[in-house]
Design a protein around this motif. Structure first.
Motif, PDB file in Angstrom:
ATOM      1  N   LEU A  48       0.854  -1.184   0.000  1.00 28.26           N
ATOM      2  CA  LEU A  48       0.000   0.000   0.000  1.00 28.26           C
ATOM      3  C   LEU A  48       0.891   1.235   0.000  1.00 28.26           C
ATOM      4  O   LEU A  48       1.889   1.289   0.729  1.00 28.26           O
ATOM      5  N   ARG A  49       0.530   2.238  -0.812  1.00 27.76           N
ATOM      6  CA  ARG A  49       1.318   3.462  -0.896  1.00 27.76           C
ATOM      7  C   ARG A  49       0.465   4.672  -0.515  1.00 27.76           C
ATOM      8  O   ARG A  49      -0.744   4.688  -0.741  1.00 27.76           O
ATOM      9  N   ALA A  50       1.125   5.655   0.076  1.00 29.48           N
ATOM     10  CA  ALA A  50       0.427   6.874   0.494  1.00 29.48           C
ATOM     11  C   ALA A  50      -0.086   7.626  -0.733  1.00 29.48           C
ATOM     12  O   ALA A  50       0.562   7.669  -1.780  1.00 29.48           O
ATOM     13  N   TRP A  51      -1.263   8.199  -0.583  1.00 33.25           N
ATOM     14  CA  TRP A  51      -1.863   9.000  -1.649  1.00 33.25           C
ATOM     15  C   TRP A  51      -2.245  10.378  -1.104  1.00 33.25           C
ATOM     16  O   TRP A  51      -3.255  10.954  -1.452  1.00 33.25           O
ATOM     17  N   SER A  52      -1.398  10.876  -0.218  1.00 32.14           N
ATOM     18  CA  SER A  52      -1.613  12.197   0.380  1.00 32.14           C
ATOM     19  C   SER A  52      -0.314  12.624   1.053  1.00 32.14           C
ATOM     20  O   SER A  52       0.641  11.854   1.138  1.00 32.14           O
ATOM     21  N   VAL A  53      -0.302  13.855   1.532  1.00 35.35           N
ATOM     22  CA  VAL A  53       0.855  14.385   2.254  1.00 35.35           C
ATOM     23  C   VAL A  53       0.506  14.440   3.735  1.00 35.35           C
ATOM     24  O   VAL A  53      -0.532  14.984   4.115  1.00 35.35           O
ATOM     25  N   ASP A  62       8.298  12.052   6.997  1.00 35.84           N
ATOM     26  CA  ASP A  62       6.904  12.347   6.693  1.00 35.84           C
ATOM     27  C   ASP A  62       6.398  11.359   5.644  1.00 35.84           C
ATOM     28  O   ASP A  62       7.159  10.567   5.086  1.00 35.84           O
ATOM     29  N   PHE A  63       5.104  11.419   5.382  1.00 26.74           N
ATOM     30  CA  PHE A  63       4.520  10.614   4.314  1.00 26.74           C
ATOM     31  C   PHE A  63       4.153  11.532   3.153  1.00 26.74           C
ATOM     32  O   PHE A  63       3.445  12.519   3.322  1.00 26.74           O
ATOM     33  N   ASN A  64       4.655  11.188   1.990  1.00 26.92           N
ATOM     34  CA  ASN A  64       4.362  11.913   0.765  1.00 26.92           C
ATOM     35  C   ASN A  64       3.739  10.960  -0.246  1.00 26.92           C
ATOM     36  O   ASN A  64       3.859   9.742  -0.119  1.00 26.92           O
ATOM     37  N   PRO A  65       3.060  11.515  -1.251  1.00 28.91           N
ATOM     38  CA  PRO A  65       2.419  10.638  -2.237  1.00 28.91           C
ATOM     39  C   PRO A  65       3.396   9.620  -2.823  1.00 28.91           C
ATOM     40  O   PRO A  65       4.547   9.939  -3.135  1.00 28.91           O
ATOM     41  N   LEU A  66       2.916   8.370  -2.900  1.00 28.15           N
ATOM     42  CA  LEU A  66       3.641   7.205  -3.424  1.00 28.15           C
ATOM     43  C   LEU A  66       4.671   6.643  -2.457  1.00 28.15           C
ATOM     44  O   LEU A  66       5.339   5.648  -2.775  1.00 28.15           O
ATOM     45  N   ASP A  67       4.803   7.237  -1.266  1.00 25.66           N
ATOM     46  CA  ASP A  67       5.656   6.610  -0.249  1.00 25.66           C
ATOM     47  C   ASP A  67       5.051   5.273   0.168  1.00 25.66           C
ATOM     48  O   ASP A  67       3.827   5.127   0.271  1.00 25.66           O
ATOM     49  N   LEU A  68       5.916   4.316   0.432  1.00 31.67           N
ATOM     50  CA  LEU A  68       5.457   3.006   0.874  1.00 31.67           C
ATOM     51  C   LEU A  68       4.891   3.096   2.287  1.00 31.67           C
ATOM     52  O   LEU A  68       5.513   3.676   3.182  1.00 31.67           O
ATOM     53  N   GLU A  99      -6.572  12.604   7.577  1.00 30.13           N
ATOM     54  CA  GLU A  99      -5.253  13.180   7.328  1.00 30.13           C
ATOM     55  C   GLU A  99      -4.396  12.372   6.362  1.00 30.13           C
ATOM     56  O   GLU A  99      -3.364  12.862   5.894  1.00 30.13           O
ATOM     57  N   CYS A 100      -4.763  11.157   6.069  1.00 26.40           N
ATOM     58  CA  CYS A 100      -3.915  10.341   5.216  1.00 26.40           C
ATOM     59  C   CYS A 100      -4.730   9.224   4.582  1.00 26.40           C
ATOM     60  O   CYS A 100      -5.649   8.680   5.211  1.00 26.40           O
ATOM     61  N   LYS A 101      -4.419   8.884   3.347  1.00 23.87           N
ATOM     62  CA  LYS A 101      -5.044   7.732   2.715  1.00 23.87           C
ATOM     63  C   LYS A 101      -4.001   6.948   1.935  1.00 23.87           C
ATOM     64  O   LYS A 101      -2.988   7.498   1.485  1.00 23.87           O
ATOM     65  N   SER A 102      -4.254   5.662   1.802  1.00 24.11           N
ATOM     66  CA  SER A 102      -3.348   4.762   1.087  1.00 24.11           C
ATOM     67  C   SER A 102      -4.118   4.003   0.028  1.00 24.11           C
ATOM     68  O   SER A 102      -5.323   3.767   0.163  1.00 24.11           O
ATOM     69  N   ARG A 103      -3.384   3.613  -1.009  1.00 28.47           N
ATOM     70  CA  ARG A 103      -3.988   2.829  -2.092  1.00 28.47           C
ATOM     71  C   ARG A 103      -3.037   1.708  -2.486  1.00 28.47           C
ATOM     72  O   ARG A 103      -1.816   1.839  -2.349  1.00 28.47           O
ATOM     73  N   PRO A 104      -3.566   0.610  -3.000  1.00 25.10           N
ATOM     74  CA  PRO A 104      -2.703  -0.515  -3.379  1.00 25.10           C
ATOM     75  C   PRO A 104      -1.814  -0.164  -4.561  1.00 25.10           C
ATOM     76  O   PRO A 104      -2.231   0.536  -5.488  1.00 25.10           O
ATOM     77  N   ASP A 105      -0.586  -0.635  -4.496  1.00 24.93           N
ATOM     78  CA  ASP A 105       0.330  -0.478  -5.615  1.00 24.93           C
ATOM     79  C   ASP A 105      -0.091  -1.431  -6.729  1.00 24.93           C
ATOM     80  O   ASP A 105      -0.934  -2.312  -6.530  1.00 24.93           O
TER      81      ASP A 105
END
Length: 609
Positions: A48-53, A62-68, A99-105
């Motif tokens: 799953l990868r981050a889809w937000s900052v 921090d978590f940025n878009p496409l971070d694992l 504050e954050c969402k993730s999506r499957p790679d």
């Protein structure tokens, strides 16, 4: 029984296989290159990868878009609160954290290693070895297709949010158009539940008269590996007290996280004797397509104990009260039986079978003592009992696919039941496990080692899924079954045992009358090609194969590829590959192309006669 057969190392087999078209009848026109392989991974087996900052205070990361996100152990250790926000879903509507969402790679890289790295990579490897073997065998990149998914979601939400089943249908159709032939489906663990839901969803997308035609055209074979066909008892442990799965988090945190995922309930244990209406039958009987899928249980459910499992899944101590029991007669009866404890002011111990877990009886019984039960009951009703397609918490029938191979490990120490008691701590740590019931090689015993009464199977499970659940696919076999037991390792065929036309009664296990050496690991094959015209069904039981690691097993890969080679061999006189000699395995990629010059083709082809 001695077999006059032989086998080659895997690499030469596949190199021969890939030399070009082979004569074969049927649905891929004699050309093996027309086949595609579609991999459906299991629970927690897709990145799953981050889809937000997300800015993480007190952490340099921090978590940025496409971070694992799943799985990045570095961020888990240094910014655990941020990591949880990116993993968490709203327990009621399955939306992302504000504050954050993730999506499957996507793609094969999403399922090879969950946490790539020098140390973490091998520890988090899932499908990497499988894909590596395919590459070494020379299989084209576009012939192996991964279909990752967000394993946190319920089946209906996979379609509602991500159109996953529409995309999966297009994947099969694209593979057919690209290669000209059907696909071979490899599903592991929860991936089998996903594939089952897809088959049910497909019934409502395709005209009934074209449904079987679509399956025959697009799917040649289905390899169901480690499928929790009747659920897993460990799911209840994760729901009630938390299961860290080896992650550096507390059990309470793990419980909060896992219980935010509606997919957790997809793996609840359920009775082998109880079924529910599905949308397909309702649609064509004129009844409403939506609404509660009511359970209908066979008399056997009430005549026998444990809903087809070896023991009650849950034994729990709760304060003595009848509150909330009226709608659940089974709970009221148990409470009444324990009334003497109540009169003495002692806690009441209640026991719950797989049926009482899947239908919500258990969660209703502890609703006054556990704040999570309301959420579980809501999700259980919304995402499973009221699912618009069908209730997934019901036993499987054999899918209408031409060739099915159900494969799983056996004789590992597997948890099948638990004793819970109040811990005296606040939620989410309000329950503790006081004892665990294990199955191992046909026996039940407690954590202390004492033998426990119950209904153990002929074998035990794969360390994660109980044997009764894994072996449920034996019901897909017909009334006459051929059984072969062979060593997993290199052998000359002298240790093979075979029984032909073994009588099989539906609903009962098949136990071969064969010997075992305590120093040998075996594969036991149950095969049937006669019961359904034009269809084959096989069950492979692999001794001491762990649930997670089975997809990395060289033994499994060897047998899969030999069976596939058999399927394209025009002179094959048997419906399944014979189980004769097997040579050394596990050195495939290092053997080299020069093996081709040393291959005794005549001996090899003897495997299929």
């Amino acid at each position: 029984m001695r077999a006059r057969t032989a086998a080659l190392p895997l690499l030469p087999v596949l190199l021969l296989l890939l030399q070009g078209p082979a004569a074969i009848g049927g649905d891929f026109g004699g050309d093996y290159s027309k086949l595609s392989g579609i991999i459906i991974p299991g629970y927690a087996s897709t990145q799953l990868r981050a889809w937000s900052v997300l800015d993480c205070p007190y952490s340099p990361l921090d978590f940025n878009p496409l971070d694992l996100v799943w799985l990045d152990t570095t961020k888990l250790l240094s910014a655990v609160n941020c990591w949880i926000k990116c993993m968490w879903l709203d327990p009621h509507n399955q939306t992302d954290h504000p504050e954050c969402k993730s999506r499957p790679d996507g793609g094969l890289s999403a399922i090879t290693e969950l946490d790539p790295g020098y140390i973490t990579g091998p520890l988090s490897s899932v499908w990497k070895e499988w894909i590596k073997w395919c590459i070494e065998f020379g299989i084209e990149a576009n012939a192996i297709i991964a279909v990752p998914y967000d394993w946190r979601l319920s089946p209906s939400m996979l379609e509602e949010r991500d159109l996953y089943f529409h995309k999966l249908k297009l994947t099969f159709e694209t593979a057919l158009k690209l290669h000209g032939g059907p696909s071979i489906v490899f599903a592991h663990s929860l991936g089998n539940q996903v594939f089952r839901y897809f088959l049910e969803w497909l019934k409502l997308e395709i005209a009934p008269k074209h449904y079987i035609q679509w399956l025959d055209q697009h799917i040649h074979a289905y390899f169901a590996v480690g499928s929790p066909l009747l659920g897993s008892a460990q799911t209840v442990k994760a729901t009630l007290s938390g299961d860290t799965y080896g992650l550096p988090i507390s059990e309470g945190t793990a419980r909060l996280l896992v219980n935010s995922f509606a997919s957790t309930l997809w793996m609840l244990p359920f009775s082998k004797y109880c079924r529910a209406d599905n949308a397909y039958s309702k649609h064509f009987s004129g009844r409403s397509r939506h609404g509660y899928h009511k359970y209908h249980c066979e008399d056997q459910e009430f005549r026998s104990n444990f809903s087809g499992f070896p023991t009650n899944i849950i034994n729990i101590e709760i304060p003595s009260t009848h509150a909330g029991f009226d709608a659940y007669p089974s709970v009221a009866e148990v409470a009444e039986a324990n009334l003497s404890n109540a009169e003495c002011g002692l806690p009441t111990q209640l026991s719950f079978s797989a049926r009482e877990i899947a239908d919500g009886t258990f969660f209703k019984a502890i609703e006054d003592y556990d704040p999570d039960s309301e959420r579980v009951l809501y999700q259980l009703q919304k995402s499973y009992h009221d699912d618009p397609i069908f209730n997934p918490l019901t036993p499987w029938d054999r899918p209408p696919i031409k060739n099915i191979f159900c494969i799983y490990g056996i004789d590992m120490k597997t948890e099948v039941g638990y004793y819970f008691a109040p811990s005296g701590k606040p939620y989410p740590d309000n329950w503790i496990i006081t004892d665990v019931i294990f199955e191992l090689e046909g026996s039940l015993f407690s954590r202390s080692g004492d033998l426990v009464d119950g209904n153990p199977g002929a074998a035990s499970g794969d360390e994660t899924v109980p044997y009764h659940s894994l072996s449920s696919c034996k019901n897909w076999l017909g009334s006459q079954v051929n059984i072969t037991r062979a060593p997993q390792s290199e052998h000359d065929g002298s240790d093979i045992q075979v029984e032909f036309n073994v009588e099989h009664h539906q609903g009962e296990d098949i136990v071969p009358n064969m010997t075992r050496s305590p120093r040998v690991k075996y594969i036991t094959y149950y095969e049937d090609s006669e019961s359904i015209t034009g269809k084959r069904t096989a069950v492979w039981e692999i001794d001491k194969a762990n649930h997670r690691n089975i997809v990395r097993s060289p033994v499994l890969m060897r047998e899969v590829w030999l069976q596939m080679w058999h399927d394209i061999h025009s002179d094959a006189q048997s419906n399944f590959v014979t189980k004769g000699m097997r040579t050394v395995i596990g050195i495939m990629g290092k053997l080299g192309v020069h093996w081709l010059s040393t291959v005794n083709i005549g001996i090899f082809l003897g495997m299929f006669t």
